[in-house]
Design a protein around this motif. Structure first.
Motif, PDB file in Angstrom:
ATOM      1  N   UNK A   8       0.821  -1.216   0.000  1.00 44.84           N
ATOM      2  CA  UNK A   8       0.000   0.000   0.000  1.00 44.84           C
ATOM      3  C   UNK A   8       0.851   1.260   0.000  1.00 44.84           C
ATOM      4  N   UNK A   9       1.914   1.254   0.806  1.00 39.72           N
ATOM      5  CA  UNK A   9       2.747   2.445   0.957  1.00 39.72           C
ATOM      6  C   UNK A   9       3.506   2.775  -0.313  1.00 39.72           C
ATOM      7  N   UNK A  10       4.060   1.745  -0.956  1.00 38.56           N
ATOM      8  CA  UNK A  10       4.729   1.956  -2.247  1.00 38.56           C
ATOM      9  C   UNK A  10       3.683   2.108  -3.348  1.00 38.56           C
ATOM     10  N   UNK A  11       2.651   1.280  -3.246  1.00 35.64           N
ATOM     11  CA  UNK A  11       1.678   1.209  -4.328  1.00 35.64           C
ATOM     12  C   UNK A  11       0.926   2.498  -4.567  1.00 35.64           C
ATOM     13  N   UNK A  12       0.573   3.207  -3.496  1.00 33.18           N
ATOM     14  CA  UNK A  12      -0.225   4.428  -3.699  1.00 33.18           C
ATOM     15  C   UNK A  12       0.584   5.473  -4.477  1.00 33.18           C
ATOM     16  N   UNK A  13       1.890   5.521  -4.233  1.00 34.45           N
ATOM     17  CA  UNK A  13       2.732   6.442  -4.985  1.00 34.45           C
ATOM     18  C   UNK A  13       2.814   6.041  -6.452  1.00 34.45           C
ATOM     19  N   UNK A  14       2.998   4.759  -6.693  1.00 40.98           N
ATOM     20  CA  UNK A  14       3.065   4.263  -8.068  1.00 40.98           C
ATOM     21  C   UNK A  14       1.772   4.516  -8.814  1.00 40.98           C
ATOM     22  N   UNK A  15       0.671   4.278  -8.129  1.00 41.24           N
ATOM     23  CA  UNK A  15      -0.639   4.502  -8.752  1.00 41.24           C
ATOM     24  C   UNK A  15      -0.816   5.977  -9.113  1.00 41.24           C
ATOM     25  N   UNK A  16      -0.402   6.838  -8.207  1.00 43.18           N
ATOM     26  CA  UNK A  16      -0.624   8.275  -8.440  1.00 43.18           C
ATOM     27  C   UNK A  16       0.331   8.849  -9.475  1.00 43.18           C
ATOM     28  N   UNK A  17       1.599   8.410  -9.451  1.00 47.05           N
ATOM     29  CA  UNK A  17       2.620   9.099 -10.244  1.00 47.05           C
ATOM     30  C   UNK A  17       3.279   8.242 -11.311  1.00 47.05           C
ATOM     31  N   UNK A  63       5.684   6.345 -10.561  1.00 49.90           N
ATOM     32  CA  UNK A  63       6.986   6.013  -9.960  1.00 49.90           C
ATOM     33  C   UNK A  63       6.776   5.037  -8.818  1.00 49.90           C
ATOM     34  N   UNK A  64       7.339   3.853  -8.955  1.00 47.80           N
ATOM     35  CA  UNK A  64       7.161   2.803  -7.950  1.00 47.80           C
ATOM     36  C   UNK A  64       8.396   2.777  -7.073  1.00 47.80           C
ATOM     37  N   UNK A  96      -2.624   1.414 -18.261  1.00 46.13           N
ATOM     38  CA  UNK A  96      -1.827   0.217 -17.986  1.00 46.13           C
ATOM     39  C   UNK A  96      -0.467   0.653 -17.459  1.00 46.13           C
ATOM     40  N   UNK A  97       0.001   0.012 -16.408  1.00 49.50           N
ATOM     41  CA  UNK A  97       1.309   0.336 -15.846  1.00 49.50           C
ATOM     42  C   UNK A  97       1.935  -0.966 -15.321  1.00 49.50           C
ATOM     43  N   UNK A 115       3.272  -2.414 -12.271  1.00 49.54           N
ATOM     44  CA  UNK A 115       3.315  -2.180 -10.829  1.00 49.54           C
ATOM     45  C   UNK A 115       4.596  -2.751 -10.239  1.00 49.54           C
ATOM     46  N   UNK A 116       5.243  -1.953  -9.398  1.00 46.66           N
ATOM     47  CA  UNK A 116       6.497  -2.348  -8.736  1.00 46.66           C
ATOM     48  C   UNK A 116       7.560  -2.777  -9.764  1.00 46.66           C
ATOM     49  N   UNK A 117       7.417  -2.268 -10.992  1.00 44.62           N
ATOM     50  CA  UNK A 117       8.363  -2.637 -12.047  1.00 44.62           C
ATOM     51  C   UNK A 117       8.240  -4.078 -12.513  1.00 44.62           C
ATOM     52  N   UNK A 118       7.180  -4.781 -12.089  1.00 46.27           N
ATOM     53  CA  UNK A 118       7.086  -6.214 -12.369  1.00 46.27           C
ATOM     54  C   UNK A 118       5.759  -6.698 -12.930  1.00 46.27           C
ATOM     55  N   UNK A 119       4.658  -6.095 -12.487  1.00 40.77           N
ATOM     56  CA  UNK A 119       3.343  -6.679 -12.765  1.00 40.77           C
ATOM     57  C   UNK A 119       2.528  -5.738 -13.648  1.00 40.77           C
ATOM     58  N   UNK A 120       2.377  -6.110 -14.918  1.00 45.21           N
ATOM     59  CA  UNK A 120       1.668  -5.221 -15.832  1.00 45.21           C
ATOM     60  C   UNK A 120       0.164  -5.452 -15.776  1.00 45.21           C
ATOM     61  N   UNK A 121      -0.568  -4.412 -15.485  1.00 43.67           N
ATOM     62  CA  UNK A 121      -2.029  -4.482 -15.561  1.00 43.67           C
ATOM     63  C   UNK A 121      -2.599  -3.078 -15.488  1.00 43.67           C
ATOM     64  N   UNK A 122      -3.905  -2.987 -15.686  1.00 44.19           N
ATOM     65  CA  UNK A 122      -4.549  -1.688 -15.541  1.00 44.19           C
ATOM     66  C   UNK A 122      -4.505  -1.284 -14.064  1.00 44.19           C
TER      67      UNK A 122
END
Lengths: 167, 167
Positions: free
Chosen positions: A67-76, A78-79, A120-121, A123-130
């Motif tokens: 959640x802590x890393x993910x919310x930043x990645x989702x918003x920007x 940048x994971x 599509x992004x 996530x965490x540099x590893x998991x591609x999905x919407x």
């Protein structure tokens, strides 16, 4: 349901749920998970498990990281790892970190555009999905592991908090 | 993220996820739960549990009841019990009932108007909330109990199916 007046109303209703409702849904689950952390005796939180699985502290740390890393990645897009200089070794430290993520999510959420949920992004540099899929993955992963925590609590003879309470 | 071109795109993007995506999300979880049912030995499915909780067959029957009745209530506002003339006593019978609910959900889903997700209704004649909230409750309750099934499987020495596989 198929009257003309219903269809007219429908034209003004363009979503299943709003971003504000989705944030409340997520944080409601996070409030429940916080109560599950609190329900564990201090030592069992860090040591007890069933079937050779991880103790609940480690499951909670996974949620904190996601959640802590993910919310930043989702918003920007940048994971970047959520800064956790010291891994918590007490319930109080774990709850403090939990609450920091709660604040980070609340502060970051308004930066997410509606458009973003369908992008599509990786996530965490590893998991591609919407992005909507990735976000539901965070929530669902938390529910999944929290359900496991309920079994740990029950097998310790402790009544878990009610599943339906989210405030 | 805040450029004019992004904002222009955003104007055409009016939802976090579409009804089709939400159906796929739900059925993806149901496919995984089906694999968890399959992973249990026949006898353990109906008898084994941890911490005095219900065996996984009973948790699965709760999901069947909730989804089977719930999809009708969501679509029409009539909350009527999903017909289960005989409670399953074998894995094959349980899976057959599971698959009937899968079909019912797929057939009923297109009747749900977009408007409907934000309507307030009294689910099962008991639980008042917006329809999107009720539907996420069905999904989340399934994830919660399935997570408990993962602990049962692990404590039986059985590797559960991967959480992230939904097809």
């Amino acid at each position: 349901m198929e009257t003309n007046s219903m269809q007219a109303e429908e034209a003004t209703q363009t979503h299943i749920l709003s971003p504000e409702q989705l944030l409340a849904h997520w944080q409601g689950h996070r409030k429940l998970t916080r109560r599950v952390i609190e329900a564990f005796p201090d030592d069992a939180l860090f040591s007890y498990s069933v079937g050779g699985m991880r103790p609940f502290s480690e499951l909670a740390l996974e949620m904190i990281g996601m959640g802590g890393e993910g919310i930043g990645g989702i918003a920007t897009g940048n994971w970047e790892a959520f800064p956790t200089p010291n891994t918590p070794t007490t319930k109080a430290e774990l709850l403090k970190l939990w609450d920091e993520v709660t604040e980070t999510i609340n502060k970051t959420w308004p930066q997410i555009s509606l458009q973003r949920f369908q992008e599509t992004d990786v996530a965490f540099g590893q998991y591609e999905s919407k992005i909507y899929w990735t976000l539901f993955y965070f929530i669902d992963n938390e529910i999944h592991h929290r359900g496991q925590g309920y079994v740990y609590l029950r097998s310790l003879g402790i009544q878990p908090p009610p599943f339906w309470e989210r405030e």
